[in-house]
Design a protein around this motif. Structure first.
Motif, PDB file in Angstrom:
ATOM      1  N   THR A  13       0.846  -1.188   0.000  1.00 60.16           N
ATOM      2  CA  THR A  13       0.000   0.000   0.000  1.00 60.16           C
ATOM      3  C   THR A  13       0.886   1.243   0.000  1.00 60.16           C
ATOM      4  OG1 THR A  13      -0.039   0.083   2.414  1.00 60.16           O
ATOM      5  CG2 THR A  13      -1.767  -1.226   1.327  1.00 60.16           C
ATOM      6  N   PRO A  14       0.324   2.401  -0.311  1.00 64.96           N
ATOM      7  CA  PRO A  14       1.134   3.630  -0.265  1.00 64.96           C
ATOM      8  C   PRO A  14       1.762   3.881   1.108  1.00 64.96           C
ATOM      9  CG  PRO A  14      -0.910   4.042  -1.441  1.00 64.96           C
ATOM     10  CD  PRO A  14      -1.010   2.651  -0.859  1.00 64.96           C
ATOM     11  N   GLN A  15       1.023   3.545   2.170  1.00 68.07           N
ATOM     12  CA  GLN A  15       1.579   3.730   3.508  1.00 68.07           C
ATOM     13  C   GLN A  15       2.774   2.806   3.735  1.00 68.07           C
ATOM     14  OE1 GLN A  15      -1.638   3.119   2.849  1.00 68.07           O
ATOM     15  NE2 GLN A  15      -2.830   4.812   3.671  1.00 68.07           N
ATOM     16  N   GLY A  16       2.676   1.581   3.256  1.00 70.48           N
ATOM     17  CA  GLY A  16       3.787   0.638   3.373  1.00 70.48           C
ATOM     18  C   GLY A  16       4.985   1.086   2.562  1.00 70.48           C
ATOM     19  N   PHE A  17       4.733   1.608   1.376  1.00 66.01           N
ATOM     20  CA  PHE A  17       5.809   2.104   0.514  1.00 66.01           C
ATOM     21  C   PHE A  17       6.563   3.243   1.199  1.00 66.01           C
ATOM     22  CE2 PHE A  17       7.469   4.841  -2.817  1.00 66.01           C
ATOM     23  CZ  PHE A  17       8.174   3.926  -3.599  1.00 66.01           C
ATOM     24  N   VAL A  18       5.817   4.185   1.766  1.00 67.71           N
ATOM     25  CA  VAL A  18       6.445   5.315   2.457  1.00 67.71           C
ATOM     26  C   VAL A  18       7.196   4.828   3.695  1.00 67.71           C
ATOM     27  CG1 VAL A  18       5.973   7.441   3.752  1.00 67.71           C
ATOM     28  CG2 VAL A  18       4.804   7.008   1.587  1.00 67.71           C
ATOM     29  N   GLY A  19       6.617   3.908   4.437  1.00 68.16           N
ATOM     30  CA  GLY A  19       7.262   3.398   5.642  1.00 68.16           C
ATOM     31  C   GLY A  19       8.576   2.711   5.335  1.00 68.16           C
ATOM     32  N   VAL A  20       8.588   1.846   4.339  1.00 67.94           N
ATOM     33  CA  VAL A  20       9.818   1.139   3.977  1.00 67.94           C
ATOM     34  C   VAL A  20      10.843   2.124   3.414  1.00 67.94           C
ATOM     35  CG1 VAL A  20      10.804  -0.636   2.482  1.00 67.94           C
ATOM     36  CG2 VAL A  20       8.638  -1.051   3.632  1.00 67.94           C
ATOM     37  N   SER A  21      10.397   3.105   2.656  1.00 64.23           N
ATOM     38  CA  SER A  21      11.313   4.119   2.139  1.00 64.23           C
ATOM     39  C   SER A  21      11.975   4.883   3.274  1.00 64.23           C
ATOM     40  CB  SER A  21      10.578   5.103   1.231  1.00 64.23           C
ATOM     41  OG  SER A  21      10.023   4.434   0.130  1.00 64.23           O
ATOM     42  N   LEU A  22      11.202   5.238   4.295  1.00 65.50           N
ATOM     43  CA  LEU A  22      11.769   5.948   5.441  1.00 65.50           C
ATOM     44  C   LEU A  22      12.741   5.065   6.216  1.00 65.50           C
ATOM     45  CD1 LEU A  22       8.653   7.935   6.693  1.00 65.50           C
ATOM     46  CD2 LEU A  22      10.648   8.795   5.458  1.00 65.50           C
ATOM     47  N   ILE A  23      12.455   3.758   6.301  1.00 66.51           N
ATOM     48  CA  ILE A  23      13.382   2.839   6.956  1.00 66.51           C
ATOM     49  C   ILE A  23      14.704   2.805   6.194  1.00 66.51           C
ATOM     50  CG2 ILE A  23      13.820   0.405   7.472  1.00 66.51           C
ATOM     51  CD1 ILE A  23      10.788   0.179   8.095  1.00 66.51           C
ATOM     52  N   PHE A  24      14.659   2.749   4.860  1.00 69.04           N
ATOM     53  CA  PHE A  24      15.886   2.769   4.058  1.00 69.04           C
ATOM     54  C   PHE A  24      16.673   4.057   4.289  1.00 69.04           C
ATOM     55  CE2 PHE A  24      14.111  -0.464   0.970  1.00 69.04           C
ATOM     56  CZ  PHE A  24      15.114  -1.387   1.187  1.00 69.04           C
ATOM     57  N   ILE A  25      15.976   5.183   4.317  1.00 72.94           N
ATOM     58  CA  ILE A  25      16.643   6.466   4.535  1.00 72.94           C
ATOM     59  C   ILE A  25      17.280   6.509   5.921  1.00 72.94           C
ATOM     60  CG2 ILE A  25      16.246   8.957   4.802  1.00 72.94           C
ATOM     61  CD1 ILE A  25      14.074   8.629   2.587  1.00 72.94           C
ATOM     62  N   TYR A  26      16.559   6.039   6.931  1.00 75.11           N
ATOM     63  CA  TYR A  26      17.078   6.015   8.299  1.00 75.11           C
ATOM     64  C   TYR A  26      18.311   5.120   8.390  1.00 75.11           C
ATOM     65  CZ  TYR A  26      17.034   5.555  13.394  1.00 75.11           C
ATOM     66  OH  TYR A  26      17.378   5.556  14.707  1.00 75.11           O
ATOM     67  N   PHE A  27      18.265   3.964   7.752  1.00 75.60           N
ATOM     68  CA  PHE A  27      19.395   3.042   7.734  1.00 75.60           C
ATOM     69  C   PHE A  27      20.606   3.685   7.061  1.00 75.60           C
ATOM     70  CE2 PHE A  27      21.584  -0.702   5.792  1.00 75.60           C
ATOM     71  CZ  PHE A  27      22.009  -1.279   6.977  1.00 75.60           C
ATOM     72  N   ALA A  28      20.372   4.407   5.964  1.00 75.70           N
ATOM     73  CA  ALA A  28      21.466   5.080   5.267  1.00 75.70           C
ATOM     74  C   ALA A  28      22.090   6.164   6.147  1.00 75.70           C
ATOM     75  CB  ALA A  28      20.955   5.685   3.961  1.00 75.70           C
ATOM     76  N   ILE A  29      21.272   6.895   6.892  1.00 72.93           N
ATOM     77  CA  ILE A  29      21.795   7.925   7.789  1.00 72.93           C
ATOM     78  C   ILE A  29      22.635   7.294   8.898  1.00 72.93           C
ATOM     79  CG2 ILE A  29      21.131   9.643   9.527  1.00 72.93           C
ATOM     80  CD1 ILE A  29      18.736  10.311   7.690  1.00 72.93           C
ATOM     81  N   ILE A  30      22.169   6.187   9.457  1.00 73.77           N
ATOM     82  CA  ILE A  30      22.928   5.497  10.498  1.00 73.77           C
ATOM     83  C   ILE A  30      24.282   5.039   9.952  1.00 73.77           C
ATOM     84  CG2 ILE A  30      23.012   3.401  11.905  1.00 73.77           C
ATOM     85  CD1 ILE A  30      20.000   3.700  12.300  1.00 73.77           C
TER      86      ILE A  30
END
Length: 46
Positions: A13-30
């Protein structure tokens, strides 16, 4: 593992897409912060 997560993200779903995208971004920042601190040597200042 990451390819399966990305593949499932594309079919979610769009919410899942945004959530996983934010997880990827957070992981990249870490990762960026960890490598930056290692390169700078701050982890030795204990």
């Amino acid at each position: 593992m990451l390819t399966e997560l990305f593949h499932n993200m594309m079919h979610s779903t769009p919410q899942g897409f945004v959530g996983v995208s934010l997880i990827f971004i957070y992981f990249a920042i870490i990762l960026y912060t960890a490598f930056y601190r290692i390169r700078k040597g701050e982890h030795l200042d204990h």
